[in-house]
Design a protein around this motif. Sequence first.
Motif: not given
Lengths: 365, 380
Positions: A155-160, B123-129, B149-156
Amino acid sequence: MWARILSLITKELLALLRDPRGRMVLIAPPLIQLFVFTFAATLEVRNVDIAIVNLDQGRWGRELVSRIDAAPTFDEVISLASIGEIAPAIDSRRVLAAIEIPQDFSREIEAGRPARAQIILDGRRANASQILFGYVNRIVGAVGAEARPRPLLTEGIVRHWFNPNLIYRWFMVPALVAIISMLTGIVVTTLSVARERELGTFDQLLVSPLTPLEIMIGKIAPGFLIGAAQGTLFIGLAVFVFAIPLSGSLPLLYVAMVFFLAAVLGVGLFISSISSTQQQAIIGAFAFIAPAIMLSGFGAPIENMPGWLQVFTLINPLRHFLVVVHGVFLKDMPALEILANTYPLVIIAAVTLPAAAWMFRARTQ
Amino acid sequence: MNAARPHGAFSRIAALARKESKQIWRDPSSAVIVLFLPLFLLFLFGYGISLDAASVRIGIVIEEREPDAESLANAYLTAPDFAARIYESQALAEVALQANRLRGFLVIPSDFSQRLRARGSGPAQIYIITDGSQPNTAEIVANYSQGVLGAWTTQFARDQGLSAEPALTIEPRFWFNEDLRTRYNLVPGSIALVMTIIGTLLTALVMAREWERGTLEAVFATPVTSLELLASKLIPYFLLALATMAACVLAAVFLFGVPFRGSFLAILALTAAFLAPALGQGLLISSAAKNQFVASQLALFSGFLPAMLLSGFMFEIDSMPAPIQAITTIVPARYFVSGLQTVFLAGDVWSVLLPAIAKMLGLGAVMLFFAWRLTPKRIA
């Protein structure tokens, strides 16, 4: 010397502001523009119409249609009976997009095979189409997750940061502070010499005890004062009316604004010096304003431009000033970074002002 | 006497129009205005505005040195839309974001691979700033990052022997512009902008100049009526603008490779219809302003900026608040933009073109009427 310059500045300001129309034009249109453009500029896609052709009799086709129906993005969801009706609806711009759900849609899902729908989008409005496709894709993904639930792995958690809800106004208003003060400043300056030349009063100035340098200062000062006054008014409106956070240092913003206006007005005076009519001066101002706005990062990010054009943007004062304005308003930019973006303005001003002075002298002798 | 009148009117208009044309022609800046400036602007729009994001600068902060995290980071480093680099700590990435050196950064936290491998811990989380001060780019950074991230997860999942196919997909097809080249939309749109400048800005200065120099008084002493005067001002600028339009269309097709799917007749009709309100607005401004400074400011603020921001060229009109949508209906460039995009990309779709032409002519009639009313044949 100062007394002479001061009286020239007074005369120049009077020439501009004595005419009620001249006064009005410096205040009313910029204000109207600020309000209109700020609300006009939005990147969301809302209130658009979409068409659906649902050939599927099953549950999942109906489910997808009802989700689209419920989405707040769409104003009207038009149901079409056949695929043949799609082309006229798109061609005539009646709808922005049309979704086609094939006959075997539900059957494929029930059978565990990947089901495919199609969406046709109006490529004439490429940007809106792309954003709309993003919305629809998200809805389709949600229906798919319901049809075949499976645990989410990542899951990607977006923060602006700096603008958590991505309010476009927060970007737009600070940018307009820079753009509109530039527009006014440059038009005032560009017309100043050209008007006197056209009306033949310039010779009277030349035979006065004023030196060319003094005349030049007198010609630049009104554009500077009016541009700075407009900038100040807009900063005030941004903070108090539009409630945009001003997180950084206001004094440093003014330092940058001084050099920005100096750089821009140098260009203005240069154009004014080479023009013999006001029409030429206006065209010259335009030939500067349009690229300055286009290549500033305001309309489209600079990194999307070809490499050689990116290098060219470095001489654009607006590009550097926009970084400072956005930085001071939204990003609480550290002083060192503000200065790092101000020094290109100092360099540009150090080129444009002497160039203007040289051209001014060359054309007055 | 009565029979001679129309002939007299025409010869007066012709004489004045000839005088106006000579005046335009003698001024060396006219070549600049008609050819150089429009092509220069078109060139800028064609190359300068691209919404196709490429090599967005992002940073990656990895808080663990596990193979899964490294593999995900590598997916970002090799993604064609990103110019990514690794940052040693989040603090460094934050400074770079604040200083505009990054448009966003990702944080792969220290529990990423553990949560990815352990089922049932969510789910394993990543942060997108992202840098929200540039909302457009922020949105792109978020979408692209999610995509990678979606493409990588599908491949994984596939590598782990898990089923990864989504239950349903929707395939986009962009009509008229299959590869979604923003240049195809922006070049026709910017022609509308260029023509607004040529049509409105130039004519705005014409009458204002005469008022300012006092040369109109000389014209008032002649039998010329104000209608004839306006016509004589319009005709040369109309022809000038048609020449500019021809140059723009040729440049769009041969320089920028924009497809031209419509007909010559359609684009001529569209252009002629647009010039009515564009020139009318210019004349209206110059009759009202009587001073070139005021006229140029009014032309900028009521012509150029609305053509750029309220025409659908940059922002979608449907998405604007209702009062602003109402304002856009009197911006002639709005109809010209949609008409040009249609003629270039879709062809002669008369169900779009005819209403656009009708609305532009209607606006033109209103503006010319007011320009005429504001041009009194007397000295105030």
